[in-house]
Design a protein around this motif. Sequence first.
Motif, PDB file in Angstrom:
ATOM      1  N   ILE A 123       0.897  -1.140   0.030  1.00 15.34           N
ATOM      2  CA  ILE A 123       0.201  -0.041  -0.017  1.00 15.34           C
ATOM      3  C   ILE A 123       0.784   1.334   0.230  1.00 15.34           C
ATOM      4  CG2 ILE A 123      -0.212   0.122   2.491  1.00 15.34           C
ATOM      5  CD1 ILE A 123      -3.372   0.894   1.883  1.00 15.34           C
ATOM      6  N   GLY A 124       0.411   2.369  -0.711  1.00  8.88           N
ATOM      7  CA  GLY A 124       1.274   3.514  -0.743  1.00  8.88           C
ATOM      8  C   GLY A 124       0.312   4.713  -0.833  1.00  8.88           C
ATOM      9  N   ILE A 125       0.949   5.909  -0.899  1.00 11.18           N
ATOM     10  CA  ILE A 125       0.429   7.045  -1.008  1.00 11.18           C
ATOM     11  C   ILE A 125       0.743   7.879  -2.333  1.00 11.18           C
ATOM     12  CG2 ILE A 125      -0.030   9.449   0.046  1.00 11.18           C
ATOM     13  CD1 ILE A 125      -1.094   7.314   1.834  1.00 11.18           C
ATOM     14  N   ASP A 126      -0.235   8.181  -3.077  1.00 14.23           N
ATOM     15  CA  ASP A 126       0.046   8.969  -4.243  1.00 14.23           C
ATOM     16  C   ASP A 126      -0.047  10.323  -3.972  1.00 14.23           C
ATOM     17  OD1 ASP A 126      -0.019  10.111  -6.678  1.00 14.23           O
ATOM     18  OD2 ASP A 126      -1.747   9.474  -7.458  1.00 14.23           O
ATOM     19  N   TYR A 127       0.822  11.038  -3.767  1.00 10.80           N
ATOM     20  CA  TYR A 127       0.811  12.521  -3.392  1.00 10.80           C
ATOM     21  C   TYR A 127       0.836  13.274  -4.773  1.00 10.80           C
ATOM     22  CZ  TYR A 127       1.869  12.354   1.716  1.00 10.80           C
ATOM     23  OH  TYR A 127       1.750  12.254   3.008  1.00 10.80           O
ATOM     24  N   THR A 128       0.010  14.191  -4.711  1.00  9.00           N
ATOM     25  CA  THR A 128      -0.065  15.256  -5.749  1.00  9.00           C
ATOM     26  C   THR A 128       0.205  16.689  -5.129  1.00  9.00           C
ATOM     27  OG1 THR A 128      -1.738  13.879  -6.784  1.00  9.00           O
ATOM     28  CG2 THR A 128      -1.448  16.333  -7.518  1.00  9.00           C
ATOM     29  N   ALA A 129       0.980  17.347  -5.695  1.00 12.48           N
ATOM     30  CA  ALA A 129       1.238  19.060  -5.237  1.00 12.48           C
ATOM     31  C   ALA A 129       0.160  19.815  -6.351  1.00 12.48           C
ATOM     32  CB  ALA A 129       2.680  19.437  -5.652  1.00 12.48           C
ATOM     33  N   LYS A 130      -1.093  19.962  -5.851  1.00  8.75           N
ATOM     34  CA  LYS A 130      -2.145  20.229  -6.481  1.00  8.75           C
ATOM     35  C   LYS A 130      -2.021  21.586  -7.056  1.00  8.75           C
ATOM     36  CE  LYS A 130      -7.273  19.679  -7.048  1.00  8.75           C
ATOM     37  NZ  LYS A 130      -7.348  20.802  -7.754  1.00  8.75           N
ATOM     38  N   ASP A 131      -1.387  22.482  -6.496  1.00  3.30           N
ATOM     39  CA  ASP A 131      -1.156  23.555  -7.270  1.00  3.30           C
ATOM     40  C   ASP A 131      -0.378  23.666  -8.490  1.00  3.30           C
ATOM     41  OD1 ASP A 131       0.865  23.228  -5.403  1.00  3.30           O
ATOM     42  OD2 ASP A 131       0.864  25.039  -4.350  1.00  3.30           O
ATOM     43  N   ILE A 132       0.755  22.845  -8.319  1.00  3.31           N
ATOM     44  CA  ILE A 132       1.695  22.624  -9.308  1.00  3.31           C
ATOM     45  C   ILE A 132       1.086  21.847 -10.518  1.00  3.31           C
ATOM     46  CG2 ILE A 132       3.834  21.806  -9.949  1.00  3.31           C
ATOM     47  CD1 ILE A 132       3.957  24.140  -8.273  1.00  3.31           C
ATOM     48  N   PHE A 133       0.411  20.898 -10.124  1.00  3.34           N
ATOM     49  CA  PHE A 133      -0.441  20.058 -10.817  1.00  3.34           C
ATOM     50  C   PHE A 133      -1.307  20.875 -11.792  1.00  3.34           C
ATOM     51  CE2 PHE A 133      -4.054  17.136 -11.767  1.00  3.34           C
ATOM     52  CZ  PHE A 133      -3.513  15.884 -12.313  1.00  3.34           C
ATOM     53  N   ASP A 134      -2.261  21.457 -11.010  1.00  2.00           N
ATOM     54  CA  ASP A 134      -3.262  22.414 -11.721  1.00  2.00           C
ATOM     55  C   ASP A 134      -2.610  23.274 -12.893  1.00  2.00           C
ATOM     56  OD1 ASP A 134      -5.258  21.209 -10.338  1.00  2.00           O
ATOM     57  OD2 ASP A 134      -5.523  22.955  -9.053  1.00  2.00           O
ATOM     58  N   GLN A 135      -1.376  24.027 -12.519  1.00  2.00           N
ATOM     59  CA  GLN A 135      -0.887  24.871 -13.150  1.00  2.00           C
ATOM     60  C   GLN A 135      -0.254  23.805 -14.781  1.00  2.00           C
ATOM     61  OE1 GLN A 135       2.748  26.531 -11.626  1.00  2.00           O
ATOM     62  NE2 GLN A 135       1.388  27.463 -10.032  1.00  2.00           N
ATOM     63  N   LYS A 159      -1.987  22.497 -20.508  1.00  2.00           N
ATOM     64  CA  LYS A 159      -2.124  21.189 -21.448  1.00  2.00           C
ATOM     65  C   LYS A 159      -0.628  20.368 -21.072  1.00  2.00           C
ATOM     66  CE  LYS A 159      -6.277  22.092 -24.062  1.00  2.00           C
ATOM     67  NZ  LYS A 159      -6.568  22.390 -25.420  1.00  2.00           N
ATOM     68  N   GLY A 160       0.049  20.536 -20.062  1.00  4.42           N
ATOM     69  CA  GLY A 160       1.537  20.044 -19.871  1.00  4.42           C
ATOM     70  C   GLY A 160       1.383  18.598 -19.343  1.00  4.42           C
ATOM     71  N   PRO A 161       2.501  18.028 -19.179  1.00  5.61           N
ATOM     72  CA  PRO A 161       2.554  16.662 -18.474  1.00  5.61           C
ATOM     73  C   PRO A 161       2.744  17.109 -16.972  1.00  5.61           C
ATOM     74  CG  PRO A 161       4.920  17.626 -18.838  1.00  5.61           C
ATOM     75  CD  PRO A 161       3.965  18.529 -19.924  1.00  5.61           C
TER      76      PRO A 161
END
Length: 204
Positions: free
Chosen positions: A82-94, A99-101
């Motif tokens: 089991i693991g945690i998929d972390y997202t830096a949501k502010d960076i992710f949303d940018q 429409k970038g990776p």
Amino acid sequence: MKILAIGKNYINEGEDKNVGKTGNQIIFSKPESSLVTGNKDVTYPSFTSDLRYEAELVIKIGLRGKDITEAEAENYISEIGIGIDYTAKDIFDQSREGKGPWDLGKGFDGAAPISSFKPVSSFPDLVDINFDLKINGESKQVGNTSLMIYNFAEIIAFVSKFMTLEPGDLIFTGTPASGTGKIAKGDRLQASIEGDLLLDFKMV
């Protein structure tokens, strides 16, 4: 070694999984440097103010395979953790707005803490595995693999059309449809499979 992950792969109890079953699985990757093992504490990244957690079962591939059929796919799983998929949501949303990776928002150092693994033989039914996440002792996510839109076999068969799977590759298989949220410095995360606490660390 590849670290792959699938997005939007769980329904809530009572929902129809076929509604989301388009055949177009959302697959992304994380670099090996994103892993944190051995229940080591995880450093809160300095570049984000909106870090989101997602608890996910992680399957480890045990055999080399390409164009694997769904009927054969479970044979390619050696262990489950089991693991945690972390997202830096502010960076992710940018990234998404342009429409970038997703790499910077999903693949930073510490973005994938994972537990030790249990042999797949420990699980008599791969479509009925319970798992959960507690933060600071409070239940945040509860999942069961019966609620997956694409099960382990379907994920492996789909991915192996595009890339050869190798022993040691890891696949994060999706998070429960509800319960994700923000994480803060000082938070303690504890994730279990079938009541067995496997992942236990703090954000520092």
